[in-house]
Design a protein around this motif. Structure first.
Motif, PDB file in Angstrom:
ATOM      1  N   ALA A  24       0.822  -1.205  -0.195  1.00 38.65           N
ATOM      2  CA  ALA A  24      -0.035  -0.050   0.111  1.00 38.65           C
ATOM      3  C   ALA A  24       0.883   1.351   0.005  1.00 38.65           C
ATOM      4  CB  ALA A  24      -1.077   0.019   1.360  1.00 38.65           C
ATOM      5  N   GLU A  25       0.221   2.246  -0.686  1.00 37.25           N
ATOM      6  CA  GLU A  25       1.119   3.417  -0.714  1.00 37.25           C
ATOM      7  C   GLU A  25       0.249   4.831  -0.032  1.00 37.25           C
ATOM      8  OE1 GLU A  25       3.811   3.115  -4.712  1.00 37.25           O
ATOM      9  OE2 GLU A  25       2.122   4.370  -4.760  1.00 37.25           O
ATOM     10  N   PHE A  26       0.801   5.687   0.811  1.00 39.50           N
ATOM     11  CA  PHE A  26       0.110   6.736   1.431  1.00 39.50           C
ATOM     12  C   PHE A  26       0.818   7.978   0.810  1.00 39.50           C
ATOM     13  CE2 PHE A  26       0.019   9.774   4.918  1.00 39.50           C
ATOM     14  CZ  PHE A  26      -1.459  10.077   4.693  1.00 39.50           C
ATOM     15  N   ALA A  27      -0.397   8.876   0.100  1.00 36.37           N
ATOM     16  CA  ALA A  27       0.458   9.921  -0.769  1.00 36.37           C
ATOM     17  C   ALA A  27      -0.534  11.103  -0.166  1.00 36.37           C
ATOM     18  CB  ALA A  27       0.355   9.690  -2.182  1.00 36.37           C
ATOM     19  N   CYS A  28      -0.153  12.244  -0.422  1.00 40.74           N
ATOM     20  CA  CYS A  28      -0.641  13.464  -0.419  1.00 40.74           C
ATOM     21  C   CYS A  28      -0.406  14.291  -1.749  1.00 40.74           C
ATOM     22  CB  CYS A  28      -0.034  14.336   0.722  1.00 40.74           C
ATOM     23  SG  CYS A  28      -0.707  16.005   1.193  1.00 40.74           S
ATOM     24  N   ASP A  29      -1.341  14.785  -2.137  1.00 46.03           N
ATOM     25  CA  ASP A  29      -1.357  15.515  -3.722  1.00 46.03           C
ATOM     26  C   ASP A  29      -0.467  14.715  -4.609  1.00 46.03           C
ATOM     27  OD1 ASP A  29      -3.085  17.373  -2.663  1.00 46.03           O
ATOM     28  OD2 ASP A  29      -1.558  18.659  -1.830  1.00 46.03           O
ATOM     29  N   GLY A  30      -0.569  13.392  -4.638  1.00 49.96           N
ATOM     30  CA  GLY A  30      -0.005  12.832  -5.647  1.00 49.96           C
ATOM     31  C   GLY A  30       1.576  12.447  -5.110  1.00 49.96           C
ATOM     32  N   VAL A  31       2.046  12.761  -4.218  1.00 50.09           N
ATOM     33  CA  VAL A  31       3.437  12.782  -3.588  1.00 50.09           C
ATOM     34  C   VAL A  31       3.400  11.693  -2.742  1.00 50.09           C
ATOM     35  CG1 VAL A  31       5.217  13.660  -2.588  1.00 50.09           C
ATOM     36  CG2 VAL A  31       4.141  14.993  -4.135  1.00 50.09           C
ATOM     37  N   VAL A  32       4.042  10.315  -2.747  1.00 52.32           N
ATOM     38  CA  VAL A  32       4.168   9.280  -1.994  1.00 52.32           C
ATOM     39  C   VAL A  32       4.773   9.824  -0.724  1.00 52.32           C
ATOM     40  CG1 VAL A  32       4.697   6.912  -1.471  1.00 52.32           C
ATOM     41  CG2 VAL A  32       3.813   7.683  -3.924  1.00 52.32           C
ATOM     42  N   LEU A  33       4.070   9.494   0.364  1.00 55.15           N
ATOM     43  CA  LEU A  33       4.745   9.643   1.589  1.00 55.15           C
ATOM     44  C   LEU A  33       5.180   8.558   2.430  1.00 55.15           C
ATOM     45  CD1 LEU A  33       2.412  12.423   3.181  1.00 55.15           C
ATOM     46  CD2 LEU A  33       4.339  12.901   1.708  1.00 55.15           C
ATOM     47  N   ALA A  34       4.823   7.690   2.134  1.00 53.62           N
ATOM     48  CA  ALA A  34       5.060   6.198   2.715  1.00 53.62           C
ATOM     49  C   ALA A  34       4.619   4.737   2.175  1.00 53.62           C
ATOM     50  CB  ALA A  34       4.576   6.227   4.259  1.00 53.62           C
ATOM     51  N   ARG A  35       5.292   3.911   2.080  1.00 55.49           N
ATOM     52  CA  ARG A  35       4.796   2.404   1.654  1.00 55.49           C
ATOM     53  C   ARG A  35       4.914   1.518   2.559  1.00 55.49           C
ATOM     54  NH1 ARG A  35       8.938   3.057  -4.036  1.00 55.49           N
ATOM     55  NH2 ARG A  35       7.190   4.101  -5.264  1.00 55.49           N
ATOM     56  N   PHE A  36       3.779   0.757   2.664  1.00 58.99           N
ATOM     57  CA  PHE A  36       3.662  -0.202   3.873  1.00 58.99           C
ATOM     58  C   PHE A  36       3.629  -1.406   3.235  1.00 58.99           C
ATOM     59  CE2 PHE A  36       1.010   3.677   4.883  1.00 58.99           C
ATOM     60  CZ  PHE A  36       1.917   4.144   5.902  1.00 58.99           C
ATOM     61  N   ARG A  37       4.304  -2.424   4.150  1.00 65.20           N
ATOM     62  CA  ARG A  37       4.400  -3.749   3.691  1.00 65.20           C
ATOM     63  C   ARG A  37       3.687  -4.530   4.771  1.00 65.20           C
ATOM     64  NH1 ARG A  37       9.702  -2.277   3.578  1.00 65.20           N
ATOM     65  NH2 ARG A  37      10.161  -3.583   5.239  1.00 65.20           N
ATOM     66  N   PHE A  38       3.078  -5.428   4.322  1.00 64.96           N
ATOM     67  CA  PHE A  38       2.135  -6.424   5.382  1.00 64.96           C
ATOM     68  C   PHE A  38       2.345  -8.056   5.099  1.00 64.96           C
ATOM     69  CE2 PHE A  38       0.022  -2.660   4.686  1.00 64.96           C
ATOM     70  CZ  PHE A  38      -0.439  -1.980   5.938  1.00 64.96           C
ATOM     71  N   THR A  39       2.340  -8.629   6.090  1.00 66.08           N
ATOM     72  CA  THR A  39       2.353 -10.151   6.093  1.00 66.08           C
ATOM     73  C   THR A  39       1.237 -10.791   7.094  1.00 66.08           C
ATOM     74  OG1 THR A  39       3.854 -12.176   6.011  1.00 66.08           O
ATOM     75  CG2 THR A  39       4.144 -10.153   7.795  1.00 66.08           C
ATOM     76  N   ASP A  40       0.849 -11.957   6.712  1.00 65.79           N
ATOM     77  CA  ASP A  40       0.075 -12.699   7.486  1.00 65.79           C
ATOM     78  C   ASP A  40       0.932 -13.322   8.603  1.00 65.79           C
ATOM     79  OD1 ASP A  40      -2.337 -12.243   6.572  1.00 65.79           O
ATOM     80  OD2 ASP A  40      -2.435 -13.839   4.929  1.00 65.79           O
ATOM     81  N   GLU A  41       1.149 -13.033   9.654  1.00 70.20           N
ATOM     82  CA  GLU A  41       2.176 -13.272  10.484  1.00 70.20           C
ATOM     83  C   GLU A  41       1.391 -14.221  11.784  1.00 70.20           C
ATOM     84  OE1 GLU A  41       4.074 -10.522  13.615  1.00 70.20           O
ATOM     85  OE2 GLU A  41       5.493 -10.523  11.879  1.00 70.20           O
ATOM     86  N   ALA A  42       2.105 -15.391  11.902  1.00 71.80           N
ATOM     87  CA  ALA A  42       1.771 -16.221  12.964  1.00 71.80           C
ATOM     88  C   ALA A  42       1.559 -15.463  14.360  1.00 71.80           C
ATOM     89  CB  ALA A  42       2.607 -17.278  12.986  1.00 71.80           C
ATOM     90  N   ARG A  43       0.812 -15.782  15.083  1.00 73.18           N
ATOM     91  CA  ARG A  43       0.664 -15.199  16.518  1.00 73.18           C
ATOM     92  C   ARG A  43       1.981 -15.444  17.091  1.00 73.18           C
ATOM     93  NH1 ARG A  43      -4.787 -14.591  18.645  1.00 73.18           N
ATOM     94  NH2 ARG A  43      -6.248 -15.121  17.154  1.00 73.18           N
ATOM     95  N   PRO A  44       2.173 -14.399  18.059  1.00 78.82           N
ATOM     96  CA  PRO A  44       3.726 -14.420  18.984  1.00 78.82           C
ATOM     97  C   PRO A  44       4.005 -15.704  19.536  1.00 78.82           C
ATOM     98  CG  PRO A  44       2.282 -12.230  19.114  1.00 78.82           C
ATOM     99  CD  PRO A  44       1.360 -13.266  18.426  1.00 78.82           C
ATOM    100  N   GLY A  45       4.986 -16.194  19.774  1.00 80.26           N
ATOM    101  CA  GLY A  45       5.320 -17.399  20.219  1.00 80.26           C
ATOM    102  C   GLY A  45       4.503 -18.710  19.720  1.00 80.26           C
ATOM    103  N   ALA A  46       3.829 -18.438  18.492  1.00 81.25           N
ATOM    104  CA  ALA A  46       3.155 -19.687  18.078  1.00 81.25           C
ATOM    105  C   ALA A  46       4.127 -20.840  17.846  1.00 81.25           C
ATOM    106  CB  ALA A  46       2.413 -19.378  16.952  1.00 81.25           C
ATOM    107  N   ARG A  47       5.314 -20.670  17.238  1.00 79.88           N
ATOM    108  CA  ARG A  47       5.962 -21.730  17.170  1.00 79.88           C
ATOM    109  C   ARG A  47       6.572 -22.573  18.336  1.00 79.88           C
ATOM    110  NH1 ARG A  47       9.437 -23.478  12.865  1.00 79.88           N
ATOM    111  NH2 ARG A  47      11.289 -24.969  13.765  1.00 79.88           N
ATOM    112  N   GLU A  48       7.018 -21.746  19.281  1.00 85.33           N
ATOM    113  CA  GLU A  48       7.417 -22.540  20.543  1.00 85.33           C
ATOM    114  C   GLU A  48       6.124 -23.004  21.271  1.00 85.33           C
ATOM    115  OE1 GLU A  48      10.018 -19.169  19.486  1.00 85.33           O
ATOM    116  OE2 GLU A  48       7.935 -19.048  19.701  1.00 85.33           O
ATOM    117  N   GLU A  49       5.104 -22.506  21.080  1.00 83.33           N
ATOM    118  CA  GLU A  49       3.953 -23.318  22.007  1.00 83.33           C
ATOM    119  C   GLU A  49       3.586 -24.583  21.122  1.00 83.33           C
ATOM    120  OE1 GLU A  49       2.599 -22.312  24.452  1.00 83.33           O
ATOM    121  OE2 GLU A  49       3.668 -20.375  24.793  1.00 83.33           O
ATOM    122  N   ILE A  50       3.642 -24.387  19.662  1.00 81.21           N
ATOM    123  CA  ILE A  50       3.193 -25.871  19.234  1.00 81.21           C
ATOM    124  C   ILE A  50       4.459 -26.768  19.493  1.00 81.21           C
ATOM    125  CG2 ILE A  50       3.231 -26.537  16.692  1.00 81.21           C
ATOM    126  CD1 ILE A  50       1.561 -24.319  16.006  1.00 81.21           C
TER     127      ILE A  50
END
Length: 847
Positions: free
Chosen positions: A655-681
């Motif tokens: 995703a990109e966040f822009a103001c008047d066409g100028v990109v201010l930030a680019r965001f990266r996302f992921t489907d992340e496992a719950r915290p500590g899931a590997r250790e719990e399993i």
């Protein structure tokens, strides 16, 4: 406010898993408590480690849960929700909440950040204000943990304009509000409560009186009757002669009050025992009923014949009181967890339908094929339909497990259960009636029989056969030896009286109650009393992927892109993502609202017109700027990369966040496992459990998740429909399967599993049919569940050993004729206190 810190003393710095395990059930207890620089701390020594290096284990400032990981320890909060609510509590001047609440309460649910439709509440308010007197509403509320919650809710209500009176029933999870018409806004109050982690729902059906409330009335009356029986029995024990002036009157009064106790509390167990006999079940109430019946009838015979050695009325009254107290404690703990949730069903209540009379609201059951209906932002599509709007974005994770949003154009088929992720209302044409809808099938409540505890039934059967057999043999032997019917009956009565099943009737329910409370303090809530015997059979644990192994919203991978934005830009971004159900918007909203920055106050968001372009993004037009958030390349110009925060050409972004066409930030996302899931399993696998993933998501995503969590690829099943999930569970299930899920697509598999649990409680689907539910961001609740179950099982084994030893002694004394009412009156409280001591010591690791 000081932060609570546990000091873990070891001979080296432990791994996060070691530090976490030291605070779990079965780990060593804190050895000391200290004040270090004004903060609370305790020392935990790990068994087998020698020396003395102190490692602080911090606790969440809001909920009190132990913190794991450097980020959580640094922030002082276990999750973004706790950080957000903690800030709100201080901003509203309600800091006293932290002095009133329990030491550990439930973590904040992610629903505090998610938009919720309160149109139904506005309609209820309109109807209520038509009353000629002060309008009043009764609502359900979810999230009450302690007295501090009740205090906080009432304070928030009185901060609303036009508020008059509020009553909060924590046990039933209900609110009753009164207000001044024209000043108070019920939806605004509901949104305020939601931001503090309390969800408001419409009133359910007229609730029946909870069993625990009926039991507590019986307990109160039986306590009074028991004290009166003791009052009129004690003179005889202290030497009052049978021919004394008041002896007859005191004996009559003891009989009367013991009878009242039998009619008030004894019949509870007698009726349940009779039902168990009719059903062919060896229920725990059977030995209790035998003890009550034998002691009362023997005492009644002794009173009529004037043989004081047969009169045990004080025992009858005290025994009934003890059994009722144990049953009330067990029942109240389970009911409290049930009433903590809203009872409302996830089925869509009403939808707007176009008819010859215009647009009207109609129940989903009345929707006909071919009719045009409308779905607001965040609402669920009730039936399969054809999209009539130009375009729309749908979320289907709830119905098929696919985490990615789906964009559809006019004419596309939309599955039942899809969620409108856009900001605007969309129109659809029904392709099927509600009765044929997949959603109706998934939300259909399934009947479930109470699980029969085979081991406990064997114990009860052995107890009944043993005691009745001993009583019979004793009676025959005494009759042959003495030919004295009265003496024989006296000995038989004594055998039945002293063999009271205190361990089974009092201590077993108490261990269940203590286990339930111990889990509640760890964010695990038991809903069904037969969960414990079910857990003993579990060998396989099945996880849904999306929303269960992963968090409900995608995780922002570059949060520094947010922190580097100016306050003005952050306020604009908040306006774009707030009240937007799209997963990306929800993730950004959670980050913005939890960090405490002034711009995260919704009232500080710039005013302007928000417009959504389906499949691309959203724009906010203010007086001076035009802000946008959407797909890469939608609004931003590539030549303005010098303005971009976190611009990394080698890394993709979502995703990109822009103001008047100028990109201010680019965001990266992921489907992340719950915290500590590997250790719990991994810990569950070390216990000998077989772990599986059962998902409707794409095969490559499921395989990646299985590899990341250390689950055998052969145990990862992908692309399953809800019915295929259920069939898969039935195929591998040998009545030894636990299913952990979160969405409607898990509903049928839930019904097929022996034990059912969920980490999500705000959707109104699985929490209502689960055996337990968990709060918090991790999966540690499963470990806690099995740990507490092990402590409970071990404690109950000790109780059985004591019960057998006690009965050998007491029944032996009775069988040889050395038992009398005074000795029985002494033995019963002594044995009861001994069983309570065993429970206290045995359940200490759980506490």
């Amino acid at each position: 406010m000081s932060r609570h810190t546990t000091i873990l003393t070891v001979d080296r710095v432990p791994s996060p898993a070691e530090a976490s395990s030291a605070t779990r059930i079965g780990g060593d207890r804190p050895a000391a408590t200290h004040l270090v620089d004004g903060s609370v701390s305790s020392t935990v020594r790990v068994r087998g480690l020698r020396a003395a290096q102190a490692v602080p284990v911090h606790h969440c400032l809001h909920c009190g849960a132990p913190l794991a990981g450097a980020t959580a320890t640094e922030s002082g909060f276990c999750c973004a929700g706790c950080s957000y609510v903690h800030r709100l509590v201080h901003e509203h001047g309600l800091d006293r909440y932290y002095k009133i609440r329990d030491a550990i309460v439930a973590p904040v649910d992610p629903s505090v950040f998610q938009p919720r439709d309160f149109t139904w509440l506005a309609e209820l308010q309109i109807v209520a204000e038509k009353s000629p007197i002060a309008p009043e509403l009764e609502l359900e509320i979810q999230g009450i943990s302690c007295a501090g919650c009740v205090w906080l809710i009432e304070k928030l209500f009185h901060q609303q304009a036009g508020s008059l009176h509020i009553e909060t029933d924590a046990q039933l999870g209900q609110l009753r509000l009164r207000w001044s018409p024209g000043k108070f806004e019920a939806p605004a109050f509901a949104r305020t409560l939601q931001s503090f982690n309390y969800l408001v729902g419409p009133p359910g059906e007229e609730p029946a009186v909870p069993e625990s409330r009926a039991l507590v009335k019986r307990v109160g009356l039986c306590a009074a009757f028991s004290m009166n029986v003791m009052l009129f029995t004690l003179p005889a024990y202290f030497g009052m002669k049978p021919d004394s002036e008041y002896a007859g009157l005191f004996g009559l009064l003891a009989l009367v009050f013991a009878t009242f106790s039998l009619l008030t509390g004894g019949v509870y167990f007698l009726n349940r025992a009779a039902r168990a006999v009719r059903d062919g079940v060896m229920h725990i109430d059977l030995p209790i009923a035998v003890g009550i019946t034998g002691a009362y009838l023997g005492s009644l015979y002794g009173w009529f014949t004037g043989r004081s050695e047969l009169v045990y009325f004080d025992f009858v009254a005290a025994f009934i009181l003890l059994m009722l107290t144990g049953r009330w404690a067990q029942t109240a703990a389970i009911e409290r967890n049930r009433h903590r949730l809203l009872s409302g069903h996830a089925r869509p209540r009403k939808i707007r339908v176009e008819s010859t009379q215009g647009v009207t609201e109609r129940a989903v059951e009345d929707l006909a094929v071919g009719e045009l209906f409308f779905i607001r932002s965040g609402q669920v599509v009730p039936v399969e339909a054809k999209l009539e709007s130009a375009g729309a974005t749908f979320g289907t994770a709830w119905i098929n497990g696919e985490a990615d949003a789906r964009t559809s154009r006019a004419g596309a088929r939309v599955p039942a259960g899809a969620v409108n992720l856009g900001r605007t209302e969309i129109s659809l044409r029904a392709a099927q009636p509600w009765s044929a809808s997949l959603l109706a099938q998934l939300l259909q409540p399934a009947r479930r029989d109470v699980y029969r505890h085979a081991f406990l039934e064997r114990v009860i059967r052995g107890y009944l056969v043993g005691i009745l057999g001993i009583a019979t043999i004793t009676g025959v032997a005494w009759w042959i030896a003495t030919h004295d019917a009265a003496r024989t009956w006296s000995v038989v009565t004594a055998v039945l009286v002293v063999s009271c099943p205190c361990a089974i009737g009092l201590a077993f329910p108490l261990t269940d109650e203590m286990a339930t409370i111990a889990l509640r303090r760890r964010g695990v809530f038991v809903r069904e009393s037969d969960l414990w015997p079910r857990l003993a059979r579990i060998r396989k644990i099945i996880f849904d992927k999306t929303g269960t192994l992963t968090l409900e919203t995608p995780a922002l991978q570059n949060p520094e892109a947010l922190t580097a934005l100016s306050p003005e830009a952050r306020a604009a971004l908040l306006a774009l993502v707030q009240d937007n159900p799209h997963p990306v918007s929800q993730s950004l909203c959670e980050c913005l609202m939890s960090d405490g920055h002034p711009s995260s106050d919704p009232t500080a968001a710039p005013l302007g017109e928000i417009h959504e372009e389906t499949g691309h993004g959203t724009t906010l037009a203010t007086i001076t700027e035009k802000w946008s958030l959407g797909r890469p390349g939608w609004r931003g110009r590539q030549e303005d990369s010098c303005h971009i925060i976190d611009a990394k050409p080698s890394v993709g972004h979502d995703a990109e966040f822009a103001c008047d066409g100028v990109v201010l930030a680019r965001f990266r996302f992921t489907d992340e496992a719950r915290p500590g899931a590997r250790e719990e399993i991994a810990a569950l696998q070390q216990r000998g459990f077989s772990t599986h993933i059962l998902s409707g998501d794409r095969r490559e995503k499921v395989a990646t998740m299985a590899k990341a969590l250390g689950i055998d690829a052969r145990n990862a099943s992908a692309g399953k429909t809800p019915s295929e999930k259920a069939e898969w569970v039935r195929t591998i299930d040998q009545r030894d399967t636990l299913m952990l899920g979160d969405g409607a697509n898990d509903s049928l598999a839930f019904d097929a599993a022996l034990v059912r649990g969920t980490p999500v409680i705000h959707r109104g689907v699985l929490e209502g049919k689960s055996d337990f539910y968990m709060l918090g961001r991790g999966l540690g609740g499963l470990q806690e569940l099995f740990n507490v179950a092990a402590v409970r099982r071990r404690t109950q084994c000790w109780l059985l050993v004591f019960s057998i030893a006690y009965n050998f002694l007491a029944v032996g004394l009775a069988a040889v004729g050395h038992m009398n009412p005074l000795l029985a009156a002494i033995l019963m409280p002594v044995s009861s206190l001994a069983t309570l001591a065993i429970v206290g010591v045995g359940m200490r690791p759980a506490r």
